[in-house]
Design a protein around this motif. Structure first.
Motif, short mmCIF file in Angstrom:
data_model
loop_
_atom_site.label_atom_id
_atom_site.label_comp_id
_atom_site.label_asym_id
_atom_site.label_seq_id
_atom_site.Cartn_x
_atom_site.Cartn_y
_atom_site.Cartn_z
N LEU A 337 0.84 -1.20 0.00
CA LEU A 337 0.00 0.00 0.00
C LEU A 337 0.87 1.25 0.00
N THR A 367 -9.12 5.83 -2.65
CA THR A 367 -7.92 6.12 -1.87
C THR A 367 -8.27 6.16 -0.40
N MET A 370 -7.91 2.76 0.81
CA MET A 370 -6.50 2.43 1.01
C MET A 370 -6.01 2.97 2.35
N GLY A 442 -5.30 -3.83 -4.15
CA GLY A 442 -5.92 -2.72 -3.44
C GLY A 442 -6.76 -1.83 -4.35
#
Ligand SMILES: Nc1nc2c(ncn2[C@@H]2O[C@H](COP(=O)(O)OP(=O)(O)OP(=O)(O)O)[C@@H](O)[C@H]2O)c(=O)[nH]1
Ligand SMILES: [Mg+2]
Length: 443
Positions: A337, A367, A370, A442
């Motif tokens: 990540l 995002t 994430m 991801g």
């Protein structure tokens, strides 16, 4: 670049793929649409005609109409034509002598086209490859041109040869002598640009050319100038001779017609594209990849390469081993990540993911998620990160609290991670897949 033309082509490709039967009329309609798309993108009329005629010729034969998958056949023809239009494989090679001799690259082009920036980008690139480049400030016309190059040279730690002089030919000559003496193996000569083509400019560049006999004479064309760039390139080719083109400002919002016409009209390969203002924003020009990007097929190969560049070799090997032994853990995922942020802005990458164009926008890429996932993993103990199976309900509750998320979100991450591990195991033997997967994780 190419956004609008790509949108149109993606539509055409989509309407054809998977079609079991197509008629001659279908093809005619599609070709007409392609013609309009190319013209709208400001592609040179001569180039459009040639493209259309050839496509039509190949597509209307028995071979396509009667084949098992005519839609696909047609797309392939359009794709092949597009690749041919952009140039062929071997053309991106930069001509250099071996590292024991000094090779010379001469930059030329109109004012503001990006010569100085590109010179520095090339130097940075060669340096990364272990060569010893040197830059020459042979633009003595524009005030501060020398300083600009010096600043860039300092940034990438490449020496810049400069002299108090009014004679760029002499400066270039002296630079070459100095480079040879000090064993710099690539000399990149930055020259001055003018607003318009003029005799004095052509004479000057010609004299520099004769003085340093370059191995590569790169014409830097600003992608935003459109058809004008094609005319000017032709002029430089006639008067001085060019060996390749660098298309700068490829990241700009232009229709792309010039790029599509350059190769065909000038007959010189596009070798690099400038994709941003930063000094690492220079990519080799791959006709096949650009063609598939235009046709909306995604740029798988570029994507894999970008991923590979960022992940250093040792790390890549470590990951490969982890995947094949299925010991990839949450800590590794966390590292990934972090690495993804390093790979540059996400929207640049979207264009390259197959099938993503038109389906995924930057907004879809979460995002926030994430960030959330990072927070969740960061709230875990080392034991938990390396063995997610010990995360029972109590631990999950603690992690959720610690990361400011919910148990649901923790569960979701763990499920996703488990699935990822499974996929990894499956593809463990395939190196290319591994690299692209690291990239996709991801997303
Ligand atoms: N976005 C973007 N900007 C670029 C690119 N290449 C150059 N530029 C910008 O374009 C401007 C002009 O670039 P220069 O390298 O100075 O152009 P030049 O041809 O040397 O200009 P003169 O020496 O004045 O003729 C600068 O602001 C650069 O940052 C590119 O690939 N993308
Ligand atoms: Mg300049």
């Amino acid at each position: 670049m190419f956004d609008s033309i790509s949108e149109k082509f993606t539509g055409i490709v989509r309407s054809f793929s998977g079609k079991a039967k197509i008629t001659e009329k279908n093809i005619q309609d599609a070709v007409e649409e392609i013609k309009i798309a190319l013209l709208e993108a400001d592609v040179n009329l001569r180039v459009v005609r040639r493209f259309i005629n050839k496509t039509m010729e190949e597509a209307t034969g028995e071979k396509v109409l009667k084949s098992i998958d005519p839609g696909q056949q047609f797309i392939k023809i359009v794709y092949d034509r597009m690749v041919q239009l952009l140039g062929d494989e071997e053309s991106q090679h930069i001509n250099l002598k071996g590292p024991d001799t000094t090779s010379v690259i001469l930059m030329m082009g109109l004012q503001g086209s990006g010569k100085t920036t590109t010179a520095a980008k090339l130097a940075a690139r060669f340096k990364k490859q272990g060569r010893r480049p040197m830059l020459v400030a042979a633009d003595l016309v524009r005030p501060a041109a020398v300083l600009q190059l010096q600043v860039l040279g300092e940034k990438i730690d490449v020496p810049v040869f400069a002299q108090e002089s009014k004679d760029p030919v002499a400066v270039a000559k002296h630079a070459l002598a100095a480079a040879k003496k000090e064993q710099y193996d690539i000399l990149i000569v930055d020259t001055s640009g003018r607003m318009h083509l003029d005799e004095t400019m052509m004479d000057e560049i010609k004299k520099i050319y004769q003085a340093v006999s370059p191995d590569e004479t790169l014409f830097v064309a600003d992608a935003m100038t459109g058809q004008n760039a094609v005319t000017i390139a032709q002029e430089f080719e006639e008067k001085v001779g060019i060996s390749g083109v660098v298309l700068s400002k490829f990241d700009s919002d232009t229709r792309g017609g010039a790029a599509l016409s350059l190769r065909s009209i000038v007959g010189k390969p596009i070798k690099f594209i400038g994709v941003g203002e930063k000094l690492e924003d220079l990519d080799p020009f791959y006709p096949d990849r650009i063609a598939s990007r235009i046709l909306g097929m995604g740029d798988v190969v570029s994507l894999v390469e970008k991923a590979q560049e960022t992940i250093d070799q040792a790390e890549a090997e470590r990951m490969q081993e982890k995947m094949s032994k299925n010991t990839f853990d949450l800590q590794d995922y966390l590292d990934q990540l972090d690495r993804m942020n390093k790979m540059g802005s996400i929207d640049k990458l979207i264009d390259m993911i197959p099938g993503a164009k038109g389906n995924v926008s930057e907004d879809d890429i979460d995002t926030e998620e994430m960030k959330r996932e990072k927070a969740i993993i960061q709230s875990m103990t080392y034991a938990e990160r390396t063995n997610y199976r010990i995360l029972g309900p109590t631990r999950r509750k603690r992690v959720a609290k610690g990361s400011g998320t919910s148990v649901n979100e923790v569960n979701r991450l763990l499920k996703k991670f488990e699935k990822m591990r499974l996929t990894m195991k499956k593809f463990a033997k395939n190196k290319k897949y591994q690299a692209s997967m690291l990239k996709h994780m991801g997303m």
